[in-house]
Enzyme design. Structure first.
Site, short mmCIF file in Angstrom:
data_model
loop_
_atom_site.label_atom_id
_atom_site.label_comp_id
_atom_site.label_asym_id
_atom_site.label_seq_id
_atom_site.Cartn_x
_atom_site.Cartn_y
_atom_site.Cartn_z
N GLY A 74 39.53 -32.47 -40.85
CA GLY A 74 40.58 -32.99 -41.70
C GLY A 74 41.64 -33.72 -40.89
CB CYS A 75 43.97 -36.44 -41.80
SG CYS A 75 44.54 -35.86 -43.41
#
Length: 324
Positions: free
Chosen positions: A134-135
């Site tokens: 995920g970012c």
């Protein structure tokens, strides 16, 4: 040439993948699958590609491509793979959260490797299936991994990270449309954000007793990028910390340690993560900045592809920031 397919090509991450792969010297885009835009030119969703790509969105899938990127909403990759059986030679890189946690990494005879190159490079090079991080998870892990490897995350860590509106995806919502987002800021999912699971698993893989994370995610009034600040107690000097981080990232293709305090524009439109260290009394402040759509998603996915196929890590990813 590596033949690549993209599932869910009309969104932000799909669009970024198209732009990268279009200019990647070792890849050829075989198809871009979209249920909502099938039959339309790809440039109708991504008008910056007008004249650069003569390709229509497809409602069919080539199950024998060399690599397929899943750019689907969270929970949808599992359903898609159940309905579409890719060949045994097809590499799969999933950009959702479906396979990131260890409990979810085994699916239908496939084992998904967590695709953070700074942590799992050797495993990625041998993998066929990748769960792209995920970012927020990418920015925060890169800020904390060196401390965990040294066994120095003994105390609680406080994290504040602000993200641009593209982090919410292309579908409009109450908190992403212009009138709400412009000149505005707000927190969401305090202390409970879904990326904490993968962050904790990575940190615990290096240090069993790493301290508790207190994470405050924030919505920013800009379009792209993540600016994260993490601080915790640190008994060593600032120079000790710099040596620790420099050694951990000495072979990292895209993670750099900066001497000057960071600003977000220096990483936007790149696959870089920039880190900065600051010591105040007994507290170490680590600042981490990435582009959420590139290092936090599509750029990292292509980095993983490069590793899987034995290519140079930075192939097709030498992207320049728009600083001014």
């Amino acid at each position: 040439m590596i033949k690549a397919g993209i599932i869910g090509g009309s969104g932000y991450t799909g669009g970024e993948l198209i732009r990268i792969l279009l200019n990647h010297p070792a890849t050829e885009i075989d198809f871009v699958y979209s249920t909502t835009r099938a039959g339309q030119q790809v440039a109708t969703a991504h008008p910056d590609l007008i004249g650069l790509l003569d390709l229509k969105f497809s409602n069919t899938v080539n199950l024998k491509v060399d690599v397929v990127f899943l750019c689907l909403g969270h929970g949808n990759s599992t359903a898609f793979l159940k309905e579409h059986q890719f060949s045994s030679g097809t590499k799969i890189i999933d950009l959702s959260n479906d396979f990131r946690l260890k409990a979810d990494a085994h699916f239908d005879g496939k084992h998904f490797v967590y695709g953070l190159p700074e942590l799992n490079k050797s495993q990625i090079e041998e993998a066929k299936y990748i769960a792209n991080p995920g970012c927020f998870a990418t920015a925060i892990q890169l800020a904390l991994l060196p401390l965990a490897e040294a066994g120095l995350l003994e105390n609680e860590v406080h994290i504040n990270a602000i993200t641009g509106s593209t982090g919410a995806g292309v579908s409009p919502s109450e908190t992403s449309h212009f009138s709400w987002r412009n000149n505005n800021i707000s927190w969401y999912k305090p202390f409970t954000h879904q990326h904490l699971g993968e962050i904790n698993e990575s940190l615990h893989s290096l240090q069993d007793n790493s301290g508790k994370l207190f994470f405050m995610p924030t919505r920013g009034n800009f379009t792209r990028g993540i600016f994260a600040t993490c601080y915790s107690k640190f008994n060593g000097s600032l120079e000790d910390a710099k040596k620790l981080y420099a050694n951990f990232y000495k072979n990292a293709a895209f993670t750099q340690l900066a001497e000057a305090p960071l600003h977000l524009k220096q990483v936007v439109n790149t696959n870089q993560c920039h880190l900065h260290l600051h010591k105040h009394e007994d507290m170490l402040l680590i600042t981490s900045a990435i582009d959420n759509l590139l290092k936090g998603a599509s750029g990292q996915a292509v980095h993983n592809m490069n590793l899987i196929f034995g290519l140079e890590e930075d192939l097709g990813l030498n992207l320049k920031a728009g600083v001014f």
